[in-house]
Design a protein around this motif. Sequence first.
Motif, short mmCIF file in Angstrom:
data_model
loop_
_atom_site.label_atom_id
_atom_site.label_comp_id
_atom_site.label_asym_id
_atom_site.label_seq_id
_atom_site.Cartn_x
_atom_site.Cartn_y
_atom_site.Cartn_z
N ILE A 134 14.73 -3.35 9.78
CA ILE A 134 14.19 -2.37 11.53
C ILE A 134 14.50 -1.25 10.98
N THR A 135 15.92 -1.29 11.66
CA THR A 135 16.71 0.40 11.70
C THR A 135 16.59 1.07 10.89
N GLN A 136 15.98 1.09 9.65
CA GLN A 136 16.30 2.11 8.64
C GLN A 136 15.10 2.66 8.95
N ASN A 137 14.62 4.70 8.76
CA ASN A 137 13.85 5.42 8.43
C ASN A 137 13.57 6.13 7.21
N ASP A 138 13.91 5.48 5.85
CA ASP A 138 13.58 5.36 5.17
C ASP A 138 12.60 4.14 4.54
N ILE A 139 11.35 4.36 4.05
CA ILE A 139 10.68 3.54 3.75
C ILE A 139 10.85 2.32 2.44
N LYS A 140 12.28 3.55 1.34
CA LYS A 140 12.73 2.85 -0.13
C LYS A 140 14.20 1.82 0.41
N ARG A 141 14.65 2.07 1.75
CA ARG A 141 15.68 1.68 2.22
C ARG A 141 15.42 0.70 2.95
N ALA A 174 4.39 -2.75 -4.64
CA ALA A 174 5.13 -1.65 -3.43
C ALA A 174 5.09 -0.42 -3.39
N PHE A 175 6.04 -0.27 -4.34
CA PHE A 175 7.35 0.98 -5.14
C PHE A 175 6.25 1.81 -5.68
N ALA A 176 5.11 0.93 -6.30
CA ALA A 176 4.06 2.08 -7.29
C ALA A 176 3.55 2.68 -6.05
N VAL A 177 3.49 2.36 -4.89
CA VAL A 177 2.27 2.75 -4.27
C VAL A 177 2.92 4.00 -3.23
N VAL A 178 4.82 3.61 -3.28
CA VAL A 178 5.08 4.45 -2.67
C VAL A 178 5.69 6.11 -3.76
#
Length: 529
Positions: A329-336, A387-391
Amino acid sequence: MEFVKPSVDYFELWPLLLVFGVACLGVVVEAFAPRAVRYITQVVLALAGLVGALVGVVLVAQDVTTYDDGAARGILAVGGTIAVDGPSLFIWGLVLALAIGGVLLFAERHLDGGMSAFAGQASAVPGTDAETAAVAANREHTEVYPLMMFAVFGMMLFPAANDLLTMFVGLEVLSLPLYLLSGLARRRRLLSQEAALKYFLLGAFSSGFFLYGAALLYGYAGSMDFARINEAVRNDVGSSSLLLIGTGLLSVGLLFKVGAVPFQAWTPDVYQGAPTPVTAFMAAGTKVAAFGAIMRLFYVALGADRWSWQPMMWIIAILSMFVGAALAITQNDIKRLLAYSSVAHTGFILTGVLGLQASDQLAPGEITSVQAVLFYLTTYGFATIGAFAVVSLVRDAGGETTAIERWAGLGKESPVVAAVFAFFLLAMAGIPLTSGFVGKLAVFSVALAAGAWPVVVAAVLASIVAAFLYIKVIKVMYFDEPVGDGPKVAYPSVLTATTIAVGAAVTLVLGVVPGPVLDLAAVAGEFIR
């Protein structure tokens, strides 16, 4: 003692050997083929090898020996060191299917102006003239394909290992290529190299714990073989201290690979720093292989001592679910964010592992823990790689952007991409009519039947917390105002598009019609020893 030549059983092992042969052939291609033809040669070779191995898994599965009216199937090959049984074949097929998607992502060249996601010259110091020259010459490391094939070979050997020594070999063959692949990003190279170094150092420590645990378990049972360890546990032949400490140390090595708390520290850094195609392949394939190995070790070798290790697993499962969801919830990076989400999913899968029951304790029609975990791994694998392919498609002026704030307005910029990514997130949250809902229902039901109701209650609460983080991303994509010019979406080639489409289709179909895969997992049966 007289030396007994082991029986290799080449027919049952040929999918495994084919993958290894293709990996070795890829090294030969790198050594002798002209640079201009390496890319297409490596891609075709890797895809052909993976498809051939997948066909081989199907053929082997149709011909293996069955036991107890289909309750188990398979053989012990290479002197009993490799178990080619139903769960192994299911995991082999799943790993190969995910690896095919991984190769398609590795081969993508349309997103970065004709260049791949991998560095042109990994040995060049970032920012130097050597790196600039490599970029100008449009070079790329096609060694990533044989490295990936070696990792796939390790992912197939790891869950099929029937003794501790073979399992360690599988662990290392799986891990070493991933350490290298994590440091080969073309952009943000310092971050990528930092991720690779962290992964390598922490992975080396975890391997040391695994080896020390194997030595202690050998001291307890007098054998590395899982069947003999199980027999020693049943007969209580040695010091219980050796057994408990050895089990704990082995658990460190295995739980590190799946990113369980408190061994998850590497996960967000490596997921963020590695090239996104590597992250996709690693996040999906490694978890599948490692959970196969965890189930084989704890069910086959240590099943008779489950009252000793299950309390530990209860605590780790609950911690993984809550810590993963809370930190995501605290992350600002989508991969993290997806990395910490994978930590939470590790807890959910461990909930299924805790559903171990004897066959005579199962109610008529009740699914087994192996069946539930295999189904969950299938749902998680395809949703994650999709999901990572979309990223990898979402861009800004600097290239791929993973800052969540930069995804604001994606729903207006590219409604299709935003909708597909939202669908993957809803599947991870376990929303009905997605594969994630059925997967969670399966693992919760087997854990509840085995008496692990406190873990199930914690899992339901953690699912509610996790749903918030997925909805947060969806809210950013559809309701937040764009920052600056907003995100851009690069149109991929058919390679990435196919991976995303297959991932979304499997996620939808398994949410609506889960029966065939659940039945296939049931046909796989139990582990043999």
